[in-house]
Each structure stands twice: as C-alpha cells, then as structure tokens.
Design an enzyme around this catalytic site. Structure first.
Site, PDB file in Angstrom:
ATOM      1  N   THR A 158      -1.753   1.669  -0.708  1.00 31.89           N
ATOM      2  CA  THR A 158      -0.532   0.841  -0.599  1.00 31.89           C
ATOM      3  C   THR A 158      -0.469  -0.065   0.635  1.00 31.89           C
ATOM      4  O   THR A 158       0.476  -0.841   0.758  1.00 31.89           O
ATOM      5  CB  THR A 158       0.788   1.663  -0.651  1.00 31.89           C
ATOM      6  OG1 THR A 158       1.018   2.296   0.606  1.00 31.89           O
ATOM      7  CG2 THR A 158       0.803   2.667  -1.789  1.00 31.89           C
ATOM      8  N   ASP A 159      -1.431   0.000   1.549  1.00 33.41           N
ATOM      9  CA  ASP A 159      -1.342  -0.892   2.714  1.00 33.41           C
ATOM     10  C   ASP A 159      -2.733  -1.382   3.131  1.00 33.41           C
ATOM     11  O   ASP A 159      -3.113  -1.311   4.298  1.00 33.41           O
ATOM     12  CB  ASP A 159      -0.654  -0.183   3.883  1.00 33.41           C
ATOM     13  CG  ASP A 159      -0.156  -1.178   4.939  1.00 33.41           C
ATOM     14  OD1 ASP A 159      -0.049  -2.388   4.639  1.00 33.41           O
ATOM     15  OD2 ASP A 159       0.131  -0.752   6.073  1.00 33.41           O
ATOM     16  N   LEU A 160      -3.468  -1.899   2.154  1.00 32.98           N
ATOM     17  CA  LEU A 160      -4.808  -2.411   2.434  1.00 32.98           C
ATOM     18  C   LEU A 160      -4.717  -3.819   3.011  1.00 32.98           C
ATOM     19  O   LEU A 160      -4.082  -4.697   2.430  1.00 32.98           O
ATOM     20  CB  LEU A 160      -5.646  -2.402   1.153  1.00 32.98           C
ATOM     21  CG  LEU A 160      -5.968  -0.990   0.645  1.00 32.98           C
ATOM     22  CD1 LEU A 160      -6.414  -1.021  -0.806  1.00 32.98           C
ATOM     23  CD2 LEU A 160      -7.028  -0.325   1.520  1.00 32.98           C
ATOM     24  N   ASN A 173      -6.529  -2.621   8.593  1.00 30.35           N
ATOM     25  CA  ASN A 173      -6.749  -1.220   8.217  1.00 30.35           C
ATOM     26  C   ASN A 173      -8.155  -0.967   7.687  1.00 30.35           C
ATOM     27  O   ASN A 173      -8.402   0.040   7.018  1.00 30.35           O
ATOM     28  CB  ASN A 173      -5.709  -0.786   7.177  1.00 30.35           C
ATOM     29  CG  ASN A 173      -4.348  -0.560   7.803  1.00 30.35           C
ATOM     30  OD1 ASN A 173      -4.235  -0.392   9.017  1.00 30.35           O
ATOM     31  ND2 ASN A 173      -3.297  -0.562   6.994  1.00 30.35           N
ATOM     32  N   THR A 182       1.854  -4.701   3.190  1.00 35.07           N
ATOM     33  CA  THR A 182       2.203  -5.741   4.155  1.00 35.07           C
ATOM     34  C   THR A 182       2.288  -7.073   3.416  1.00 35.07           C
ATOM     35  O   THR A 182       1.516  -7.334   2.504  1.00 35.07           O
ATOM     36  CB  THR A 182       1.134  -5.779   5.272  1.00 35.07           C
ATOM     37  OG1 THR A 182       1.126  -4.496   5.917  1.00 35.07           O
ATOM     38  CG2 THR A 182       1.421  -6.868   6.282  1.00 35.07           C
TER      39      THR A 182
END
Length: 250
Positions: A61-63, A67, A115
């Site tokens: 969910t936050d690639l 990261n 993001t």
C-alpha cells in the site's frame, strides 16, 4: 529484525544497514534517469519482492522510490553519452522496506492508502482497493525511473485524475458511475479543463525516447500496469513473465 530496544517510550527496531533509497540516489544524481537495462534489473527484483507479499495475501500500500533501498549505494563517477557527469552505481541490488501500512487481504482496508503520486485511481474515486493498487504504484515508480521525475506530480485529487486522463486516456464511464465523488464527474465524464495539464502532460507512448524493441516492451508493460480497470490490470505474477524481462529469465 536483528534487535529491538526502548528509547524515551518508543520501541525501536534494529534492521540491517542498507544504502540510499532510490529517491535519495536520484536526488543526489541530479534526477538523471536510469537506463532501460538498469530499470529491467531493478524492476525484476522489486516485482519479485512484492509478488512474494501478494502470494502471502498482503498488500504493501505504500510503494514509492523512498521505500525501495539499494543494498549498497557506492558508485563511480562517469560521463554518459551526453557527456554529463553522473554517478554510476556499482550494484543494483535492492530491497523493499517500510511495511507499516501493509494490510492482509482479510483485514479491514483503510479508504485512503498510498502516497499521492503513486495512488491508484480506484483509491482516489473511493471504489475500494486490493493488491492491484500496488501494481499501479509500481507502474508510476518504474516510469519515474525512466523519466527521473514523477509521472503525476500533484497534490490535488481532481488534478491527479485529469493528469491520468491526459497520459492514459479517458477513465471508463462505468468507474465514474460507481464513485460517490460526483463533483469530479459531469455527464459521465471527468469534469476538468486545465491548461497546465494540457501543456505539461502527454500520452504515455509519447514519453518513449527511443523507438527500439526493448523500450516498446517497457511501455507495453507500463500500459498493462497503468490500467484503470482493476479486473484488467496485470498482476505482478503475470508481469514477471512479460517479454520485457525475457533477458533475465534466460
């Protein structure tokens, strides 16, 4: 996890020491894009890592480039074909990090994830999401490797959707019908008219710099990942078998 300790009421977790994030390396390298061969080797590792998550019923969910970290970020200074001095990494080994928002398939799904620049259209439209939102995020990430900059640089949801339409074509009416965010829609179309977007965004294929076979394969893969309809978007399992990765499989 190597160790943990408490510090001023916070639990601190000790992991292996890694190199720079891809974003930080790009920043230090004047946002010079990666070559297609570098992208192939990096994307293959990232897709395998996230595919492992998906097989285990998890969504990251936050690639984003912040990261994804190089294992080591030592480099040599070289002149590229345009005689620009750039940092050339000695190793492209990568690891995906930051699982703070990772969600199991069976767990409640937050309505807003990812993001902004890497957020999938179904999330913006409030249509719910599944593992395929990671695929969209990675499509944006790979395009950022190619361009050296974000594909959708905006902080406004409606402008974000408008940028998608300029790059990828119209959002299918059946998706716009399902959204509760009716202020985005007029006559079953996205309601936008933005001169900045018309000037600064262009159709995906027009970003292609070299009309050779490996770039065509890269952009074919990207178009499969940046597919509006979740039911038609490629999975990472399928993406690993795309012809773009054939040189790494043989």
């Amino acid at each position: 996890m190597l160790d943990w300790f408490e510090h001023e009421g916070h639990v601190c977790i000790v992991f292996e020491l890694l190199g720079l994030s891809i974003f930080e390396f790009l920043r230090q390298n004047e946002f010079l894009p990666f070559s297609v061969e570098q992208i192939r080797r990096m994307a293959f590792q990232i897709f395998k890592a996230v595919c492992f998550l998906h097989r285990n019923k998890l969504t990251h969910t936050d690639l984003k480039p912040e990261n994804i970290l190089f294992v080591r970020s030592d480099y040599d200074l070289e002149y590229n074909e345009d005689l620009v001095r750039e940092k050339r990494l000695r190793s492209l080994d990568l690891k995906v990090v930051d699982f703070g928002n990772t969600t199991f398939d069976h767990e409640p799904h937050e309505s807003l994830v990812s993001t902004r620049y890497y957020r999938a259209p179904e999330v913006i439209l409030g249509l719910g999401w599944n593992q395929s939102c990671d695929v969209w995020s990675l499509g944006c990430v790979i395009m950022e490797f190619y361009l050296g900059r974000a594909l959708f640089p905006t902080h406004d949801s409606k402008e974000h959707l408008a940028m998608m339409e300029k790059v990828l074509g119209p959002i299918p009416p059946h998706l716009l019908k399902q959204t509760r965010k009716k202020h985005y829609v007029h006559s079953e179309c996205l309601n936008w008219d933005d001169e900045y977007i018309r000037k600064h965004c262009r159709p995906l294929k027009l970003y292609m710099q070299m009309q050779n076979e490996e770039e065509r394969q890269l952009f074919d893969l990207l178009s499969c990942m940046l597919e509006y309809d979740v039911s038609r978007r490629i999975t990472l399992e399928e993406a690993l078998w795309h012809p773009f990765f054939s040189p790494l499989r043989t």
